[in-house]
Design an enzyme around this catalytic site. Structure first.
Site, PDB file in Angstrom:
ATOM      1  N   VAL A   1      28.739  42.400  45.696  1.00  0.00           N
ATOM      2  CA  VAL A   1      29.956  42.742  45.315  1.00  0.00           C
ATOM      3  C   VAL A   1      30.992  42.969  46.690  1.00  0.00           C
ATOM      4  O   VAL A   1      32.261  43.032  46.741  1.00  0.00           O
ATOM      5  CB  VAL A   1      30.178  44.232  44.512  1.00  0.00           C
ATOM      6  CG1 VAL A   1      29.786  45.476  45.674  1.00  0.00           C
ATOM      7  CG2 VAL A   1      31.401  44.595  43.762  1.00  0.00           C
ATOM      8  N   TYR A   2      30.465  42.775  48.003  1.00  0.00           N
ATOM      9  CA  TYR A   2      31.348  42.941  48.929  1.00  0.00           C
ATOM     10  C   TYR A   2      32.191  41.839  49.299  1.00  0.00           C
ATOM     11  O   TYR A   2      31.462  40.678  49.137  1.00  0.00           O
ATOM     12  CB  TYR A   2      30.443  43.379  50.404  1.00  0.00           C
ATOM     13  CG  TYR A   2      29.852  44.607  50.292  1.00  0.00           C
ATOM     14  CD1 TYR A   2      30.000  45.503  49.430  1.00  0.00           C
ATOM     15  CD2 TYR A   2      28.764  44.649  51.218  1.00  0.00           C
ATOM     16  CE1 TYR A   2      29.181  46.905  49.602  1.00  0.00           C
ATOM     17  CE2 TYR A   2      27.982  45.787  51.459  1.00  0.00           C
ATOM     18  CZ  TYR A   2      28.453  46.760  50.676  1.00  0.00           C
ATOM     19  OH  TYR A   2      27.525  47.905  50.547  1.00  0.00           O
TER      20      TYR A   2
END
Length: 319
Positions: free
Chosen positions: A52-53
């Site tokens: 998700v980064y």
């Protein structure tokens, strides 16, 4: 640099794990490459990231950190020199979220592609997903281990009861177990000491805490209302931590840093490294100079006086 066993995974990590959340977010690719080069040269060869980064950043969609790491690995040819720790489970807008078998199977292929590798050293459930049976989640992870796509699995942001249940489920079904926990823990946030740390010690799990520097507060950067403008997150950090407890912790850090010829950030990380049950704190850096601070923290040894003073100053913080 010394290494530490991460649970029973067979993985050995340095005393500080580099937080890759900044890669492709607050530092561009060129700066990220310099940071990763410096990590390896300093012996900080464990890199923590997540699929998700950094989906939250304007213009990003998730996967940016993994992509930068993958580009660096391809350019430098140093896959065997680093451990890659990544995560699955947080929502990637428009693509998926959670810990269902179907999403894990999809997400791991995306992570492997972005990273440009055939195997992830530690694949972590980013947070618990109570909508999916643990048997399904752990079974999906087991298949990845069997397929050679993942070496070991771990959990992040689990409560003690759910972590215990997950360990019992693995034992009952003969599945790979979570070998480490990634919780929120630092001098200002000590809540995991009540249940999670004892459970991890009892079960032989590694613990690699995030927010080790309390979003930068423990570096000493925020000491008054005027400092809130020093970063985008400054006001929230100051509002949360600039109180009597925070001031006591900063004073203890300053005293130890002056006596040991270190920085407050080095002392804050060294305190975590010294805590029983903690394997290695995760910390980020956005410059090579900050990275050098992490490397010094990894070899700093606090004496009993410093540990006692920090323990006392932070005893009630975050509880």
């Amino acid at each position: 640099m010394e290494t530490r066993e991460l649970g029973r995974s067979g993985l050995k990590v340095p005393p500080v794990v580099f937080g890759g959340n900044v890669l492709g977010w607050t530092v561009d690719e060129a700066a990220s490459f310099r940071l990763l080069d410096a990590c390896v040269e300093a012996g900080l060869n464990a890199i923590d990231t997540a699929d998700v980064y950094s989906a939250w950043a304007p213009g990003n969609s998730g996967g940016e950190s993994e992509s930068v790491i993958g580009a660096w690995l391809k350019r430098r040819g140093r896959r065997q020199d680093v451990l890659i720790l990544t995560k699955v489970g947080m929502e990637i807008p428009g693509r998926g979220k959670g810990l269902s078998a179907a999403w894990i199977a999809t997400a791991v292929e995306d992570s492997l592609r972005r990273l440009g590798t055939e195997v992830i050293d530690l694949y972590q459930a980013h947070r618990d997903d109570p909508t999916v049976p643990l048997e399904e989640t752990l079974g999906a992870f087991a298949r990845l281990v069997e397929q050679g796509k993942v070496r070991a699995i771990a959990a992040s942001n689990y409560t003690a009861p759910r972590l215990q249940e997950a360990l019992e489920t693995s034992a009952r079904l003969g599945l790979p177990r979570f070998e480490s926990l990634q919780p929120h823990y630092n001098l200002m946030e000590r809540g995991i000491e009540a249940e999670l740390v004892p459970l991890c010690r009892e079960q032989g799990l590694g613990v690699i805490p995030y927010y080790s520097l309390a979003s930068g507060f423990l570096t000493g950067k925020y000491r008054g209302a005027a400092d809130a403008s020093k970063s985008v997150r400054g006001k929230g950090i100051a509002d949360k931590y600039l109180n009597a407890k925070g001031e006591a912790v900063l004073a203890a850090l300053d005293a130890a840093a002056a006596r040991l010829r270190a920085t407050p950030a080095q002392v804050a990380l060294a305190w975590l490294i010294a805590k029983p049950g903690i394997t290695a704190p995760i910390a980020s850096a956005t410059s090579v100079e900050q990275l050098a601070d992490l490397a010094k923290a990894a070899v700093l040894r606090l004496d009993a006086e410093a540990i006692a003073a920090l323990d006392a100053a932070s005893a009630s913080a975050g509880r």
